[in-house]
Scaffold this active site. Structure first.
Site, mmCIF file in Angstrom:
data_model
loop_
_atom_site.group_PDB
_atom_site.id
_atom_site.type_symbol
_atom_site.label_atom_id
_atom_site.label_comp_id
_atom_site.label_asym_id
_atom_site.label_seq_id
_atom_site.Cartn_x
_atom_site.Cartn_y
_atom_site.Cartn_z
ATOM 1 N N ARG A 8 -11.507 -6.846 13.460
ATOM 2 C CA ARG A 8 -11.694 -6.193 12.847
ATOM 3 C C ARG A 8 -12.981 -6.779 12.759
ATOM 4 O O ARG A 8 -13.451 -8.336 12.814
ATOM 5 C CB ARG A 8 -11.183 -6.562 11.310
ATOM 6 C CG ARG A 8 -9.826 -6.532 11.868
ATOM 7 C CD ARG A 8 -9.353 -4.337 12.236
ATOM 8 N NE ARG A 8 -9.972 -3.807 11.043
ATOM 9 C CZ ARG A 8 -9.197 -3.536 10.147
ATOM 10 N NH1 ARG A 8 -7.979 -3.971 10.377
ATOM 11 N NH2 ARG A 8 -9.736 -2.743 9.454
ATOM 12 N N LYS B 34 0.758 -0.577 0.025
ATOM 13 C CA LYS B 34 0.279 0.578 -0.094
ATOM 14 C C LYS B 34 0.916 1.256 0.257
ATOM 15 O O LYS B 34 0.551 2.490 0.229
ATOM 16 C CB LYS B 34 -1.284 -0.327 1.087
ATOM 17 C CG LYS B 34 -1.642 -1.464 1.141
ATOM 18 C CD LYS B 34 -2.699 -0.795 2.231
ATOM 19 C CE LYS B 34 -3.343 -2.668 3.203
ATOM 20 N NZ LYS B 34 -3.842 -2.906 4.067
#
Length: 269
Positions: A256, A55
DNA sequence: CCATGTACCTGAAGGC
DNA sequence: TGCCTTCAGGTACATG
């Protein structure tokens, strides 16, 4: 926000627009956004090329590198395009000698721009980019089957394959039929091979649809992505599973929000 | 090595 | 209307 497909979309656009430009000024509007790890002045430097690992976006200058991570809400926008600066969330502005600009918007202020001579200090902490030619199925299986951590946790850690985030981890695990809470070591090798293939498929499909826009993501021209129209499990809780018709569940894995079909995805422990 | 919690931030959405 | 809590695409770091 952005995972590999969103970052790749932006990188492809920056590759077309930025090389050859010379930096005239840099205005930092939120100090933490800009991390100077070199004393070399950035002004006057010429952009040579743009690359990506996981990323991270790398803007290679003639005498240093600008390493950018968008984190949750970062946007890199080419001004002079139809994209306008959202001045409320503008954290950094790079002005070029030709009058054009590269704007860094970031509502939540988590994004970072590291100015450095040695990007390896940042990049050596993560594993192989998912599209790296050396990121092969055999290498992946060897890495994953040696660990005792949870499979989703490992995918999110970037330590083996770099580029997956919460969306594409959930989508890949669903397609591979693996429950996200499974222990890496316990997943049979054929399943891990399948997972590798599904990761490649999911990421390539998302790149070809310009990434996903949940709320903040925009490409360098301010456009939204299209991939969210094709999610099979991400944010599909309460809807029928495309395979078996049972209800998609939202659970908590690795702290998450995690989307899963408990019927199609096998829990290996 | 691994799991868990916290920190960094803003803002949208939902409950009351 | 407003106040409060929870949650969000990511990662680094501290603590058991």
């Amino acid at each position: 926000m952005p995972e590999l497909p969103e970052v790749e979309t932006v990188v492809r656009e920056l590759k077309e627009a930025l090389p050859g430009k010379i930096i005239k000024t840099v205005d930092v509007l939120w100090p933490k956004t800009w991390v100077a790890r070199t004393d070399r002045p950035i002004t006057g430097q010429r952009i040579e090329r743009i690359t990506r690992k996981g990323k991270y976006i790398l803007v290679h200058l003639n005498d240093s590198v600008l390493v950018i991570h968008l984190r949750m809400t970062g946007q890199l926008l080419l001004a002079n395009a139809n994209a306008k600066a959202d001045s409320k969330h503008l954290r950094c502005r790079i002005v070029f000698t030709d009058g054009s600009e590269l704007l860094f918007n970031d509502q939540r202020k988590f994004g970072r721009m590291y100015h450095t001579e040695t990007p390896d200090g940042i990049l050596s902490k993560i594993g192989k980019d998912a599209f790296d030619p050396y990121c092969t199925v055999d290498w992946f299986v060897k890495q994953v089957s040696a660990r005792r951590t949870g499979i989703k946790s490992l995918l999110l850690s970037q330590s083996v394959i770099a580029g997956l985030g919460n969306i594409y981890a959930d989508e890949s695990l669903f397609r591979a039929g693996i429950h996200p809470a499974s222990v890496c070591q316990a997943v049979p090798v054929p399943r891990l091979k399948r997972l590798f293939d599904e990761i490649q498929y999911v990421l390539k499909f998302a790149v070809s649809h310009m990434g996903s826009t949940i709320s903040d993501y925009r490409d360098a021209y301010g456009n939204v992505g299209e991939t969210q129209k094709f999610f099979q499990v991400y944010q599909q809780q309460g809807k029928p599973c495309p395979n078996c018709g049972n209800e998609i569940q939202k659970i908590r894995v690795a702290n998450r929000g995690t989307h899963v079909c408990p019927h199609c995805q096998i829990l290996y422990r």
